[in-house]
Write an enzyme that holds these catalytic residues in place. Structure first.
Site, PDB file in Angstrom:
ATOM      1  N   ASP A 111       2.987   4.631   8.437  1.00 19.89           N
ATOM      2  CA  ASP A 111       2.351   4.870   7.131  1.00 19.89           C
ATOM      3  C   ASP A 111       1.040   5.654   7.300  1.00 19.89           C
ATOM      4  O   ASP A 111       0.133   5.196   7.983  1.00 19.89           O
ATOM      5  CB  ASP A 111       2.082   3.487   6.512  1.00 19.89           C
ATOM      6  N   HIS A 115      -3.129   0.079   2.026  1.00 21.39           N
ATOM      7  CA  HIS A 115      -2.739   0.923   3.159  1.00 21.39           C
ATOM      8  C   HIS A 115      -3.812   0.946   4.235  1.00 21.39           C
ATOM      9  O   HIS A 115      -5.012   0.987   3.939  1.00 21.39           O
ATOM     10  CB  HIS A 115      -2.498   2.357   2.681  1.00 21.39           C
TER      11      HIS A 115
END
Lengths: 556, 556
Positions: B196, B369
């Site tokens: 990610d 994130h």
């Protein structure tokens, strides 16, 4: 206007309240009017196809004989952009500093209005009396040189208009804002402060341009490659830093982008930009230089589709291509609404092998607007009786008001009103007294104000679902369909894949028309309604889309 | 696929590379395929009228017999949104954690597909073997519970897919990411890491949810008014914090907004949300409570036009109005592109007298994130041979790659490729080996893929300048115009103000047609061209606008 013998003035913002842009403030007494600034605003996403917005100047046109002049605080679009449109209606003198007038002149040339305009220069520190008003320009810092605040002496007291400002104690041109004069004026007594609210949500103070100076110089020094740097073309201080840093690091600067070239010309001619000898070269001459000797300065810091850097990022620029290793600096901050276009430009540049530096990664930009500590400083220098926050959306005006209360301005002396609302002031009172015509006028191409809500609504529908045109020719007397119904669409479906859909729809329309023929109906509105009704639901069922359905009837 | 005897697999991202959204990654060996995630993307501003985008799944359809299943990392739209569209074409098992499957089930119900779907639950810590692949789910932190990373054992080695993640050492549910298991897997040897990249530009680490918890509780405690709070409906941890804070401060929570209600139901039923007894009440029952006993929880944190908070800000919500003094919390961050709608919502709320708190003013949100330090931590836990950054625009993938180099992954072992590009891996090599069909498919209403570039281009033209339709009826044999030309426009000018313009244009079209009649020309394309040419320039000269000009010919 005055109901008693007590002297009274009105302050009427026609733009700039609850919006960023369209700055225009009317100051009126019983005899005359002066106007502070004359700006435009850029359209929102849902103002399809609109080029510009300006304030509704009906009130100015209705009172044109009273207007003594426009006083312009600085040369940004949201303060000068409406001047050509205003001058077409009312020819009045425009007062501004030298650079500001230079930029206005540039704009008037584009409109062919430069011959008749009366542009009168007033330097920071100078004052002029028009009617019962004495206007004094006061040097202030902003992201364009020659920006001024204005002290306006009126019958009832002094109004201080900040224009757009920040306090930079180490500005590039060596001239900090005239704090002493602001203090003097404050001690003489200020009735109302019209204050820039843009950064009222931001804590602390704005970065000094010197910080950005250092950053730019460091990057120029450390990079072994070409430097490509984009900034606002009106940010002449930044452009000065770029030339200075180039000169210090043995680089030469080539510029590209029409507005960048124009502004640099004007600024140099008028003495606001000092380009070290030999530092500026033509674009084509950069071919003979080594990468670490080159700076390319251009527009495009907001991802504007036709601007130089954006075109380069798309591989679309006729003269400049990214060479892997190029260092690209975006020396600006995203204006709200432009985040995605800027992000796309950055992605494309990376993809072509450039090293991209932007605000957040390095101190590549300093705002031109005062943050909270500077706003409080201004209020404490001026100690106005009344505060009228301007130049901000509601949230900015709100926060400006809140911090004003913190420094001791009573809540009832702070006015957040809409554009067009008249504020009356005597020497010790301020109150809302009705309103004047106001609003937004949309400019699209040459049309001013003819794109209104109806046209916008149509464009919105068209943009989301396209249009379906059902054409037919009828014999008016016999109530008979001679040709059609034929269906054409644009922006609705991809025709080759949707033949069946269109043919079905044609059949449905045909049946509906046959029914009308049978009943001998020749009324056009009945025909149109029948056509729309026959296919509206069908199209929605099949596609879940609602295109604009337009029956086109021809009669023989 | 294999040219030698050496075992080999392919990794083919079909979406999620150089874009945020559309996550879908194919893992393929010589016998089978598994697919990681199946998400959608939201349209850009220039994708007029489009509802959703999904990845082009031609490759999956062409190879459907090889596909053993889809493995879904978590329940966000950009990981599950395309599942219904995929299942219509290929019916394969979908593996996910309990909450993820619950949210998928909710979505399938909307499409009427829930009966036939094979949804197979796999808990964090569990593994399953399909074909030559063994997939293990590993608990990770994200902004939705039950999120997992996946360790996929293949013939050539282990692939680690992070899914979307952060490392929260003090998460709300008390379950930090399974660092030990990640470390174990890393020590056993990982061939490639699919990581990610969303926050790769951000320094440091992401805030823990606990910080937001404290902030929310403080605000609830200190406010004497109603609390109105909006957040992403899938942010179940945040919703838990809201219920907990309400309970602690003697407030009750009412919810509004369809997706909020749906998700809260699912999450409670499945045990992911623990609503303290009596804390949740119906909206109408809040009338009998005092302001400091009320929390209204709703959608609208992104300024979505139909969401609850946005409607309330416009005064458009049937049941809820702002009461001056209301404290409104936007517990989220703007997704790029939404800044203006959120700003508008904030302005409107302030204007109605609310106190509005948002990220930047208070710690109202923590990203889901990993930032730079967490990305480095992941790389050092896993020590993969190869790094394939995913889930990011080019700039994010670029920065992820850069920091990976900093922690010692050789540049040649890092792969930033486009969607559709096939990466082949053996136990010690990785290389680009051609590509498969890929791209974006636009979904508009019920139409999948039929809105392509042509339709979008038409919608763009229509949105900017509208359409001018010139209709006429001709006698095909005699080359004579029987009716028209008549001009109708939509989205171009305001007809009442522009009669003259339209009449002039009609005259010009009529003249052009007369010329054709004189030359006995009956060819439709010649007629259309003549019509367009006759008024194109005229309209541009008069208006500086270029509407779409559409000649509509009927023949008798």
């Amino acid at each position: 206007m005055s109901k008693t013998n007590e002297p009274q003035i009105s302050i009427i913002p026609l733009g700039g309240r609850k919006e960023i842009g369209n700055n225009m403030i009317v100051i009126e007494d019983d005899e005359n009017i002066i106007v502070l600034d004359s700006g435009i605003m850029f359209p929102q996403d849902d103002q399809y196809g609109v080029d510009l917005i300006m304030p509704d100047i009906t009130y100015l046109i209705d009172n044109k004989d009273k207007i003594l002049g426009f006083f312009i605080s600085h040369g940004h679009e949201d303060h000068i952009g409406a001047i050509p449109y205003v001058l077409r209606e009312i020819n009045v003198p425009i007062y501004g500093t030298r650079l500001t007038l230079g930029l206005i002149q540039l704009k008037l040339k584009e409109f062919g209005l430069h011959h008749d305009a009366q542009l009168i220069e007033l330097a920071p520190g100078e004052k002029i009396t028009v009617g019962n008003f004495t206007v004094e320009f006061i040097h202030i810092n902003h992201s364009i040189p020659d920006s001024v605040a204005m002290a306006i002496k009126t019958k009832v007291g002094t109004i201080l208009y900040t224009g757009d400002y920040k306090f930079d104690h180490t500005p590039i041109d060596g001239k900090p804002a005239n704090l002493q004069r602001l203090g003097e004026i404050g001690s003489e007594g200020v009735l109302a402060l019209l204050g820039d609210s843009t950064n009222a949500e931001r804590e602390g103070t704005t970065l000094s341009e010197q910080v950005v100076s250092k950053t730019i110089e460091d990057v120029f020094k450390l990079s072994n490659n070409r430097i490509i740097i984009s900034t606002f073309s009106t940010n002449i201080h930044r452009i000065q830093q770029i030339f200075t840093a180039a000169w210090k690091t043995g680089r030469k600067v080539a510029i590209t982008g029409r507005s960048m070239i124009n502004v640099i010309n004007i600024a140099s001619q008028l003495g606001y930009l000092n380009i070290p000898e030999g530092t500026l070269i033509e674009l084509r001459k950069t071919k003979s230089l080594k990468p670490n000797q080159i700076v390319l300065l251009m527009t495009g810091s907001q991802g504007e589709p036709t601007a130089a850097l954006t075109r380069i990022s798309r591989g679309d620029h006729r003269q400049i291509e990214i060479i892997p290793g190029d260092t690209v600096i975006l020396s600006s901050m995203p204006i709200p609404g432009n985040e995605r276009s800027i992000s796309q430009t950055i992605n494309h540049l990376y993809q072509q092998g450039a090293e991209v530096l932007y605000d957040g990664m390095i101190d590549a930009h300093a705002s031109g607007h005062a943050c909270q500590e500077e706003l409080k400083l201004m209020i404490n220098l001026i100690r106005p009786k009344f505060l009228i926050p301007v130049h901000g959306e509601y949230r900015h005006l709100y926060h400006h008001a809140k911090l004003a209360e913190q420094v001791g301005i009573p809540k009832e002396n702070i006015f957040i009103t809409d554009n067009g609302v008249r504020l009356n002031l005597t020497s010790d009172r301020c109150w809302v007294a009705g309103s004047v015509p106001s609003g937004e006028v949309m400019i699209d191409g040459l049309g001013i104000g003819d794109v209104g809500n109806i046209v916008l609504k149509e464009r919105k529908m068209l943009s989301e679902n396209g249009i379906v045109i059902v054409s037919l020719t009828i014999d008016g007397k016999k109530a008979k369909v001679l040709a059609g119904p034929d269906i054409i669409s644009r922006g609705f479906v991809y025709i080759r894949k949707s033949k069946e859909l269109i043919e079905e729809a044609q059949d449905l329309a045909r049946e509906a028309l046959k029914e009308l023929e049978a009943k001998n109906i020749t009324d056009w509105s009945a025909i149109k309604k029948a056509v729309i009704d026959s296919i509206d639901n069908y199209l929605f069922q099949k596609t879940r889309r609602k295109p604009l359905i337009l029956p086109v009837i021809m009669e023989i």
